[in-house]
Design a protein around this motif. Structure first.
Motif, mmCIF file in Angstrom:
data_model
loop_
_atom_site.group_PDB
_atom_site.id
_atom_site.type_symbol
_atom_site.label_atom_id
_atom_site.label_comp_id
_atom_site.label_asym_id
_atom_site.label_seq_id
_atom_site.Cartn_x
_atom_site.Cartn_y
_atom_site.Cartn_z
ATOM 1 N N UNK A 148 0.775 -1.279 -0.072
ATOM 2 C CA UNK A 148 -0.131 0.182 -0.049
ATOM 3 C C UNK A 148 0.927 1.440 0.127
ATOM 4 N N UNK A 159 -3.076 6.952 -0.480
ATOM 5 C CA UNK A 159 -2.163 5.818 -0.962
ATOM 6 C C UNK A 159 -2.720 4.998 -1.961
ATOM 7 N N UNK A 161 -4.117 2.325 -2.257
ATOM 8 C CA UNK A 161 -5.305 1.453 -1.881
ATOM 9 C C UNK A 161 -6.462 2.307 -2.645
ATOM 10 N N UNK A 193 -9.643 -3.778 -0.321
ATOM 11 C CA UNK A 193 -8.955 -2.909 0.576
ATOM 12 C C UNK A 193 -8.235 -3.682 1.752
ATOM 13 N N UNK A 194 -8.735 -4.947 1.985
ATOM 14 C CA UNK A 194 -7.882 -6.008 3.193
ATOM 15 C C UNK A 194 -6.906 -6.328 2.278
ATOM 16 N N UNK A 197 -1.867 -3.996 0.651
ATOM 17 C CA UNK A 197 -1.401 -3.631 1.900
ATOM 18 C C UNK A 197 -1.265 -4.806 2.944
ATOM 19 N N UNK A 198 -1.632 -6.002 2.587
ATOM 20 C CA UNK A 198 -1.487 -7.091 3.317
ATOM 21 C C UNK A 198 -0.159 -7.957 3.383
ATOM 22 N N UNK A 418 5.145 -3.198 7.829
ATOM 23 C CA UNK A 418 5.548 -3.917 8.898
ATOM 24 C C UNK A 418 6.599 -4.797 8.467
#
Lengths: 488, 488
Positions: A148, A159, A161, A193-194, A197-198, A418
């Motif tokens: 993302x 971003x 997304x 959306x989930x 960025x996963x 992360x």
């Protein structure tokens, strides 16, 4: 069967040269942009089609072999760090632009397409792809989806997304599913959306439908020199409070300016304690109007020099200093850590003061470069690995900055993700129930935990260990049993 | 224990009068805005705090009792249709504005807060809540979240999902979790996006953190009369292709104009085959500049009259015709069905021609009112229930319109949701794997299937029936077994 055991079977089904097991070649894939974590994967595959990706993932699923997807490998949180017993799925050969649909302002691309190439391709028609991470010359759209990605202009444009309307995804079970499409806001769950960025834990994107943005009619870029970060911060607050939404508003402190000057001679105002780069874009009259407002606000906040880019060349020079800042600190320090955190914009001055203090206590220096408009800090912690103990103290300062971001009500990452690097901080941001909820979704996609294991979530847990919700046939939910049941 | 059996236990734990079992009172909750579906719930509860909602849901989870959340009950797809053996959780007593954080442009509200009240509260400070469904005077923020509500201005400002940055959610197991927060793009999975628009199937929102939008400096509204919908459609295409993003661009056809005139005397251009309402907002110079562009484009496309609102009163009158259009058709037809579908904007003319034809074949009339900028149609199918067979033919025409939307590459709902009404169409838009993927997520949140069962998904399935991904301990995934295994 383990990953190495799968290699011959995969080699039979993939194009020639698409399965790598040679140790020397494998070693080149051992890290992404976060180079201090290195793991050599057991096998690398270079699929060319979605079906080949699905074949690889299905084989992994069948044998419980972990897999990690990798785009251009420019990530800064170790999100594409390989698994030693796993398959690394490298998507760099999937770089077709499948369709550019100008009427509907969409493009459909394979994940390996380079971010900036997509903009270059659509610019003649007056469009571009808005997300612009600093790595945009080399990073891939698939990597942008996984992380993302943001960039200097995401203050105004949001971003990644916000720019993805559809994905073809190979789930961790090897199924090809379609999420979203060209139309916005489809019925059903917005799993798009989930998944964006996963970080590769919910599957591998094999085709991405993106929104194209109209090239703005006018762009104006201003560079303002301030005596210190406090006064530059006041200008940022004034601009944002006035309701102006700049395309970008970036700040660099004295040490970052020094580094940029040494590296690229961008000619930033001499003696500045901070510079702001403010870019406005949109319809010409709006830009002209707001540009005068912004100039006035910079002056009121104490800017001693304001320079306006007269053309694209001058604009490029202003940006060159900013965009090369990370690499440039190599000129003033042998080693450095790039940190990425977020604070509420209103606490900028406090954050900078405390970062300076905590670095000083540990005997290291910090250069600050940041997306000031949305409070996304990129402190660069400088150190010399040759000095015993300095690397450790730099690591400590870098961690303390993240602690500070959390304390101030911000976040552990603004745009780098992360990955491997920050999983340990997740429990500081989220409660156990919050993390369990994410974990239940992960398990729905990937109960065997083979998709990029060890990333994002701090404690690798088997899905069976996550508290399960009660089903009619299974009896009570353990939490319900523990909590509510005794009230009856 | 069934829902009625739970009532005394709930009454002990909720405020006085918050548990309803009286049949007369229960009957008032039998439907939402889609009044032709009616189901009387077994029990209604009116909680006042998140903890009370959690208590109710935990009790339901413990006993396998279905529950349905309800906001203001204005939904048009039967999303809040009660379950006959279930508990209806009515959130109208939870209407506190918890916090207005001007510095960070956020408000934190309970779900029962009325949409327009939030804007009224923040407008003195120069902010408002952008999503504006036509029901905004009465609908609740919680309902907006459940349905991912749009409105006339979502062309520019986006749906509710773009304005929610955090949710406190009671999961179907009764746990209170936090998704997102005040900061955008937090690390971890963006489950917020999946929950917004999930129509109450993933839990009950008990607190909503929304983004506040700056009130624009200038607003200009124009009403243009065209000889027919074709010429109005050309104006829409011209505006959008020019890169102008109006705050709203709405179209009404002759029959809709006739109805609005009869009801509210809005003074739309006489003899118009179509009217366009175009609203521009933003910085004053931008609006002035684009307004001239838009006027020129309307003239070029064939507008025979263009009226500009001189002040807020005139603006309100222009909007009055549009916003009352649904109710207004009652003036020209005893009964009507409001349909909601999406087509690619580029196929507007074709869609209108075919809607007219398919209505004609069935002997009913259709008035068209729509968000032209994003291709979101609201055909109103007119009929007289007193004429035998006409209701059936109207239903048939309404269904055929949805078939047409799908055929043209659009969607079965633009903003009203799937609810009870359109679950049957979901397999026409999504493949089995796509629906299974959504179902796996639903099961992760709600394996017992007690949260708003029967909505969105066409076939009620127990979670055990959804193909499960393989876990290390469970052996192969059934799809993997069937597919890949025989290739080894």
């Amino acid at each position: 069967m383990d990953a190495r055991g799968l290699a011959p079977w995969l080699a039979d089904r993939l194009p020639a040269g698409a399965v790598i097991i040679d140790p020397v070649q494998l070693a080149t894939y051992a890290c992404d942009g976060l180079a201090h974590y290195k793991v050599v994967p057991a096998v690398v595959v270079l699929p060319e089609t979605a079906e080949q990706v699905a074949t690889v993932v299905r084989a992994c699923a069948e044998h419980g072999v972990p897999f990690v997807a990798r785009g251009a490998g420019t990530g800064l949180s170790g999100g594409a760090l390989p698994h030693a017993d796993g398959v690394l799925v490298v998507l760099s050969r999937m770089r077709d632009v499948v369709e550019v649909d100008r009427a509907n302002q969409r493009a459909v691309v394979q994940p390996g397409v380079v971010n900036l190439q997509l903009s270059a391709l659509t610019r003649p028609d007056g469009y571009y792809f808005a997300p612009d991470p600093s790595s945009q010359q080399v990073c891939s759209v698939g990597g942008n989806v996984a992380e993302n990605s943001g960039g200097a202009h995401c203050l105004k444009y949001g971003f990644t997304t916000g720019h993805v309307t559809g994905l073809q995804l190979v789930t961790p079970a090897g199924e090809l599913v379609e999420l979203g499409g060209k139309a916005p806001d489809l019925p059903g769950y917005d799993l798009l959306g989930a998944v964006v960025g996963s970080e590769g834990t919910l599957g591998v994107a094999t085709r991405v439908t993106v929104r194209l943005t109209r090239t703005p009619e006018a762009v104006e870029t201003l560079l303002a020199g301030f005596p210190d970060t406090d006064s530059a911060g006041r200008a940022v607050s004034a601009v944002i409070s006035a309701g102006v939404v700049p395309a970008a508003i970036e700040m660099m402190d004295a040490l970052a300016i020094e580094a940029a000057e040494a590296a690229v001679h961008c000619g930033y105002p001499a003696g500045a304690g901070a510079v702001l780069i403010v870019e406005l874009d949109g319809p010409r009259p709006e830009v002209a109007h707001q540009f005068e407002q912004v100039k006035g606000m910079c002056e009121d906040a104490g800017a001693f020099e304001i320079r306006v880019a007269a053309d694209d060349t001058e604009r490029a020079l202003i940006w060159k200093g900013r965009k090369s800042a990370f690499a440039a600190v190599g000129r003033i320090s042998p080693d450095y850590i790039v940190q990425d955190g977020v604070i509420p914009r209103t606490r900028l001055a406090e954050a900078l003061t405390r970062i300076e203090a905590l670095a000083g206590e540990r005997g290291v220096r910090v250069a600050n470069v940041f997306h000031a408009g949305d409070g996304n800090l990129h402190p660069l912690v400088l150190f010399d690995d040759a000095v015993p103990g300095e690397a450790e103290r730099a690591e400590e300062a870098s961690g303390a900055i993240i602690d500070l971001c959390i304390e101030l009500g911000g976040s552990i990452t603004g745009e780098h993700g992360v990955g491997s690097d920050k999983a340990k901080y997740m429990p500081r941001m989220f409660g156990e129930d919050d993390l369990d909820t994410m974990q239940l979704v992960r398990c729905a996609f990937d109960p065997a935990g083979i998709a990029n294991p060890g990333k994002i979530f701090p404690t690798p847990r088997l899905c069976g260990e996550v508290p399960r919700r009660r089903t009619a046939s299974e009896g009570a939910h353990p939490l319900v049993e523990a909590g509510l049941a005794d009230q009856f």
